[in-house]
Design a protein around this motif. Structure first.
Motif, PDB file in Angstrom:
ATOM      1  N   PRO A 473      -5.634   7.477   1.890  1.00  0.00           N
ATOM      2  CA  PRO A 473      -4.607   7.730   0.858  1.00  0.00           C
ATOM      3  C   PRO A 473      -3.564   6.624   0.810  1.00  0.00           C
ATOM      4  O   PRO A 473      -3.253   5.994   1.827  1.00  0.00           O
ATOM      5  CB  PRO A 473      -3.986   9.062   1.313  1.00  0.00           C
ATOM      6  CG  PRO A 473      -5.010   9.699   2.178  1.00  0.00           C
ATOM      7  CD  PRO A 473      -5.747   8.585   2.850  1.00  0.00           C
ATOM      8  N   LEU A 474      -3.022   6.416  -0.384  1.00  0.00           N
ATOM      9  CA  LEU A 474      -2.070   5.329  -0.605  1.00  0.00           C
ATOM     10  C   LEU A 474      -0.820   5.489   0.252  1.00  0.00           C
ATOM     11  O   LEU A 474      -0.218   6.559   0.301  1.00  0.00           O
ATOM     12  CB  LEU A 474      -1.671   5.282  -2.083  1.00  0.00           C
ATOM     13  CG  LEU A 474      -0.562   4.282  -2.435  1.00  0.00           C
ATOM     14  CD1 LEU A 474      -1.059   2.856  -2.260  1.00  0.00           C
ATOM     15  CD2 LEU A 474      -0.063   4.514  -3.850  1.00  0.00           C
ATOM     16  N   ARG A 475      -0.451   4.388   0.915  1.00  0.00           N
ATOM     17  CA  ARG A 475       0.813   4.293   1.629  1.00  0.00           C
ATOM     18  C   ARG A 475       1.342   2.875   1.438  1.00  0.00           C
ATOM     19  O   ARG A 475       0.679   1.914   1.788  1.00  0.00           O
ATOM     20  CB  ARG A 475       0.644   4.561   3.133  1.00  0.00           C
ATOM     21  CG  ARG A 475       0.087   5.922   3.482  1.00  0.00           C
ATOM     22  CD  ARG A 475       1.107   7.027   3.259  1.00  0.00           C
ATOM     23  NE  ARG A 475       0.603   8.305   3.725  1.00  0.00           N
ATOM     24  CZ  ARG A 475      -0.040   9.186   2.971  1.00  0.00           C
ATOM     25  NH1 ARG A 475      -0.281   8.903   1.697  1.00  0.00           N
ATOM     26  NH2 ARG A 475      -0.453  10.333   3.466  1.00  0.00           N
ATOM     27  N   ILE A 495       1.201  -2.824   1.193  1.00  0.00           N
ATOM     28  CA  ILE A 495       0.335  -1.649   1.070  1.00  0.00           C
ATOM     29  C   ILE A 495      -0.372  -1.462   2.411  1.00  0.00           C
ATOM     30  O   ILE A 495      -1.195  -2.293   2.802  1.00  0.00           O
ATOM     31  CB  ILE A 495      -0.678  -1.821  -0.073  1.00  0.00           C
ATOM     32  CG1 ILE A 495       0.044  -2.017  -1.397  1.00  0.00           C
ATOM     33  CG2 ILE A 495      -1.594  -0.603  -0.155  1.00  0.00           C
ATOM     34  CD1 ILE A 495      -0.876  -2.221  -2.580  1.00  0.00           C
ATOM     35  N   GLU A 496      -0.046  -0.400   3.099  1.00  0.00           N
ATOM     36  CA  GLU A 496      -0.631  -0.151   4.416  1.00  0.00           C
ATOM     37  C   GLU A 496      -2.015   0.473   4.296  1.00  0.00           C
ATOM     38  O   GLU A 496      -2.929   0.120   5.049  1.00  0.00           O
ATOM     39  CB  GLU A 496       0.285   0.775   5.232  1.00  0.00           C
ATOM     40  CG  GLU A 496       1.742   0.367   5.254  1.00  0.00           C
ATOM     41  CD  GLU A 496       1.984  -0.946   5.983  1.00  0.00           C
ATOM     42  OE1 GLU A 496       1.041  -1.491   6.562  1.00  0.00           O
ATOM     43  OE2 GLU A 496       3.124  -1.444   5.953  1.00  0.00           O
ATOM     44  N   ASN A 497      -2.165   1.419   3.358  1.00  0.00           N
ATOM     45  CA  ASN A 497      -3.431   2.134   3.165  1.00  0.00           C
ATOM     46  C   ASN A 497      -3.731   2.265   1.685  1.00  0.00           C
ATOM     47  O   ASN A 497      -2.811   2.312   0.858  1.00  0.00           O
ATOM     48  CB  ASN A 497      -3.361   3.547   3.756  1.00  0.00           C
ATOM     49  CG  ASN A 497      -3.635   3.569   5.241  1.00  0.00           C
ATOM     50  OD1 ASN A 497      -3.912   2.547   5.844  1.00  0.00           O
ATOM     51  ND2 ASN A 497      -3.544   4.742   5.832  1.00  0.00           N
ATOM     52  N   GLY A 498      -5.021   2.356   1.354  1.00  0.00           N
ATOM     53  CA  GLY A 498      -5.423   2.739   0.020  1.00  0.00           C
ATOM     54  C   GLY A 498      -5.420   1.618  -1.006  1.00  0.00           C
ATOM     55  O   GLY A 498      -5.335   0.433  -0.683  1.00  0.00           O
ATOM     56  N   ILE A 499      -5.499   2.045  -2.278  1.00  0.00           N
ATOM     57  CA  ILE A 499      -5.564   1.151  -3.432  1.00  0.00           C
ATOM     58  C   ILE A 499      -4.485   1.556  -4.422  1.00  0.00           C
ATOM     59  O   ILE A 499      -4.225   2.737  -4.632  1.00  0.00           O
ATOM     60  CB  ILE A 499      -6.951   1.220  -4.106  1.00  0.00           C
ATOM     61  CG1 ILE A 499      -8.043   0.737  -3.151  1.00  0.00           C
ATOM     62  CG2 ILE A 499      -6.991   0.393  -5.374  1.00  0.00           C
ATOM     63  CD1 ILE A 499      -9.430   0.824  -3.740  1.00  0.00           C
ATOM     64  N   ALA A 530      -4.222  -3.657  -6.449  1.00  0.00           N
ATOM     65  CA  ALA A 530      -3.862  -4.220  -5.148  1.00  0.00           C
ATOM     66  C   ALA A 530      -4.450  -3.323  -4.070  1.00  0.00           C
ATOM     67  O   ALA A 530      -4.624  -2.109  -4.269  1.00  0.00           O
ATOM     68  CB  ALA A 530      -2.353  -4.341  -4.991  1.00  0.00           C
ATOM     69  N   PHE A 531      -4.760  -3.913  -2.927  1.00  0.00           N
ATOM     70  CA  PHE A 531      -5.451  -3.201  -1.862  1.00  0.00           C
ATOM     71  C   PHE A 531      -4.624  -3.209  -0.579  1.00  0.00           C
ATOM     72  O   PHE A 531      -3.621  -3.937  -0.465  1.00  0.00           O
ATOM     73  CB  PHE A 531      -6.822  -3.840  -1.602  1.00  0.00           C
ATOM     74  CG  PHE A 531      -7.722  -3.857  -2.795  1.00  0.00           C
ATOM     75  CD1 PHE A 531      -8.530  -2.775  -3.099  1.00  0.00           C
ATOM     76  CD2 PHE A 531      -7.754  -4.954  -3.640  1.00  0.00           C
ATOM     77  CE1 PHE A 531      -9.363  -2.786  -4.203  1.00  0.00           C
ATOM     78  CE2 PHE A 531      -8.582  -4.984  -4.751  1.00  0.00           C
ATOM     79  CZ  PHE A 531      -9.392  -3.887  -5.035  1.00  0.00           C
ATOM     80  N   ALA A 532      -5.068  -2.396   0.369  1.00  0.00           N
ATOM     81  CA  ALA A 532      -4.410  -2.339   1.675  1.00  0.00           C
ATOM     82  C   ALA A 532      -4.354  -3.733   2.288  1.00  0.00           C
ATOM     83  O   ALA A 532      -5.331  -4.475   2.254  1.00  0.00           O
ATOM     84  CB  ALA A 532      -5.168  -1.382   2.589  1.00  0.00           C
ATOM     85  N   GLY A 533      -3.192  -4.070   2.835  1.00  0.00           N
ATOM     86  CA  GLY A 533      -2.985  -5.379   3.424  1.00  0.00           C
ATOM     87  C   GLY A 533      -2.268  -6.349   2.511  1.00  0.00           C
ATOM     88  O   GLY A 533      -1.764  -7.375   2.978  1.00  0.00           O
TER      89      GLY A 533
END
Length: 671
Positions: A473-475, A495-499, A530-533
């Motif tokens: 899930p998005l974080r 963005i730590e997690n998710g898309i 945008a993606f995690a990282g």
């Protein structure tokens, strides 16, 4: 006198000669007004909201002539109806966010084959469970023949019926039940009212001309093809499969170790800085007698940083290697700006530790309370395991191998104690001022005699990129807020997690306000996803900028980030002058957030190597101890368990400008 007529007490059985009789249409000659005037008088006992929502959501109860074209409602009209439905449901903001998210997912799969009311009722009846709601809607299509039989039976009802305003019974845990009974005789042989059962299936009613529209016929058929939900991993491979991996590297070290000069010279050697700009920096630095700072000014852009000659905020730059797109995060080295350094380190994948090889300078930064030790401990506590060590200014010792080995020996012992593995550390001799061994193999004869390893650019290129948790899930943690050029405002963070896609609905926590993503920018370039990282700038709308603050988290509306003011953590205590006791006041550093807190309970003292409990409820915690404690923050914050989201499951504890401990969140309490 026409406007002073007694409309309420008028007898509608009388005939009037004038044309503006109450109830007459402008374009029609026949009157459709009911004869009972009492139901048109205002009554507080009636559910006014239920009546307005019923009439607003069922505009098709009036007959249409055959000459009028049947058209589907526009998207704004659907959105208006949906917002009206949600107001009538009286849901909380969190439940409304869950409902909207589920409705978006169901629309992506089912399209327009199911009515809006049916979607809302099904989601509420299954308590926002997307999978159960989808199964119920798909299985409902199989029962449509039975519904057709009920419609045929209902069509045999007498033509003259009575209509009573709809009564709505709302319960958050159950599906809204709308019951309309016929109360008033009319001249139209159509039942204008129907019952919606609690299980989400609509009761029978005669078909009107609108029922024969293509939209209704399409909804009465089972969906021929269900759209597949986007696979996050597949989307990531499609978007980034052909691109170079993004690597975020934080540059750390003691003040005046030459971090900014080293990175500035590296960028100049790679051609990322124009000669015109470099010449400008050279002339300006000469005027104030700091010509050696010309390369540092590539990253130190503010006037105060250039005047003081130190980095105060996290500088950003980027370049490309053979296999990676590298984003530099130049962290400040001064002790006063450790919070900014923690913010930069929290966004990085790997770290570059810069040490000054000059005699006496290395010792002051490493042994006499300098920031070399503290920075290394902080980045390791923040989860960074890969480390490159640049032994800078080695030209001041005439490229002495003995001096290089002396520094490496001292660092190896300390870094191993800090938790780094020898296989994850690389040592590189270099000089930021001369550019030796940065992007090309060394040319200095004294250095070539004993060093045969890679240059600094090759060391960075060999760093491994962590696995991006795009399927979670998005974080997204917010570390900066600023006004955008257009409508809305921008938040920046990692963005730590998710898309995150353009147009997505996100929940701003801990304030729990819903916002819409209007734009995404990655490294100053516009993007749709945008993606995690990724370190991104996001334009938001639908939320007040004054309510959003640094340290907030953008969360998935359905799978929300936990919000609490008390949690359990496993601490590693560093060197402390005063033992930590119950009620000890501290400052919590969690990503970009800094909050006051207290250690409210000391639960257990653990073995540093095995993790076994040595003592329950210890009275105090001393140097280099490991313990489980309860921490209470002054106000609720967004946190995660370390096992769920590592990046949001770490905290730093600081007192009086000194980092005293680092911890992993093991449990979160409801508050």
């Amino acid at each position: 006198m026409a406007r002073h007529r007694n409309v309420r007490n008028r007898s509608y059985s009388d005939d009037y000669d004038y044309d503006d009789v109450y109830g007459h249409s402008v374009e029609e000659d026949n009157c459709l007004s009911p004869s009972d005037t009492s139901q048109w008088m205002y009554d507080r006992s009636r559910n006014h909201q239920a009546i307005s929502s019923f009439l607003e959501n069922h505009n098709d109860i009036q007959e249409e002539t055959e000459e009028e074209p049947l058209t589907e409602p526009s998207r704004p009209e659907l959105d208006r109806r949906q917002s009206s439905d949600l107001r009538c449901l009286s849901l909380t903001e969190a439940d409304e966010a869950k409902l909207l998210s589920c409705l978006d997912e169901l629309r992506n799969i089912l399209g327009d084959t199911v009515s809006e009311n049916m979607l809302i009722q099904t989601v509420l009846s299954h308590k926002f469970d997307f999978n159960k709601a989808l199964d119920a809607l798909l299985s409902n299509d199989k029962n449509k023949p039975k519904q057709t039989e009920k419609i045929k039976e209902q069509s045999r009802a007498p033509p003259l019926v009575r209509i009573e305003p709809a009564k709505t019974v709302i319960n958050v845990d159950k599906t809204p039940k709308v019951i309309a009974t016929n109360n008033e005789p009319t001249t139209v042989g159509v039942i204008k009212g129907f019952k919606v059962e609690q299980d989400g299936s609509s009761g029978s009613r005669p078909q009107t001309p609108r029922d024969q529209s293509p939209t209704t016929e399409k909804s009465n058929q089972a969906p021929s093809k269900v759209k597949e939900k986007n696979d996050p991993n597949k989307q990531y491979s499609n978007e980034r499969g052909s691109d170079k991996d993004h690597l975020y590297i934080v540059v750390i070290g003691h003040v005046d170790a030459g971090k900014s000069t080293l990175m500035g010279r590296l960028l100049c050697e790679l051609g990322e800085v124009s000669q015109r700009t470099l010449h400008k920096y050279e002339q300006e630095s000469k005027k104030i007698g700091k010509q050696s700072f010309m390369y540092a000014w590539v990253l130190d852009e503010t006037g105060e940083e250039r005047v003081r000659g130190i980095t105060m905020d996290v500088g950003r730059a980027q370049f490309e290697t053979k296999t990676k797109k590298v984003i530099i995060l130049d962290a400040p080295g001064h002790a006063d700006f450790i919070p900014n350094m923690i913010t930069g380190a929290g966004q990085a994948d790997v770290a570059l530790l810069v040490v000054d090889a000059t005699r006496g300078e290395f010792e002051s930064g490493f042994e006499l309370g300098g920031q070399t030790r503290e920075h290394a401990l902080l980045v390791r506590s923040l989860g960074i395991s890969q480390l490159a060590v640049a032994v800078n200014k080695l030209d001041t010792t005439n490229w002495s191998e003995d001096r290089f080995n002396e520094i490496v020996t001292k660092l190896k012992i300390f870094l191993k104690q800090a938790g780094f593995k020898d296989s994850d550390i690389t040592y590189v001799p270099c000089s930021g001022l001369t550019g030796e061994n940065l992007v090309k193999p060394p040319n200095e004869l004294e250095l070539c005699k004993w060093y045969k390893g890679p240059c600094l650019l090759d060391v960075i290129d060999r760093c491994n990129v962590p696995v991006r948790p795009v399927s979670k899930p998005l974080r997204m943690s917010i570390n900066d807020i600023f006004k955008s050029t257009g409508t809305g405002f921008c938040v920046a963070g990692r963005i730590e997690n998710g898309i995150l896609n353009k147009g997505d609905k996100v929940l701003v926590c801990p304030i729990k306000e819903l916002a819409e993503v209007k734009g995404i920018s990655i490294n100053d370039l516009a993007s749709n996803v945008a993606f995690a990282g990724d370190q991104v700038s996001v334009t938001l709308s639908g939320v007040d900028m004054q309510n959003v603050s640094v340290g907030n988290v953008l969360s998935d509306p359905v799978q929300q980030v936990p919000v609490s003011s008390r949690f359990e953590a496993r601490l590693v205590v560093f060197n402390v002058k005063v033992p930590i006791t119950k009620g000890y006041p501290i400052l919590i550093h969690h990503q970009s957030l800094v909050e006051s807190a207290n250690i409210v309970k000391l639960k257990a003292l653990l073995n540093k190597s095995t993790g076994e409990i040595l003592k329950k409820k210890p009275r105090c915690l001393g140097n280099n101890s490991v313990a489980v404690v309860d921490i209470e923050v002054c106000r609720p914050i967004c946190i995660e368990r370390y096992k769920d989201v590592k990046e949001l499951g770490r905290v730093m504890l600081r007192v009086a400008g000194v980092t005293i401990a680092a911890g992993l969140i093991t449990d979160i309490y409801d508050t």
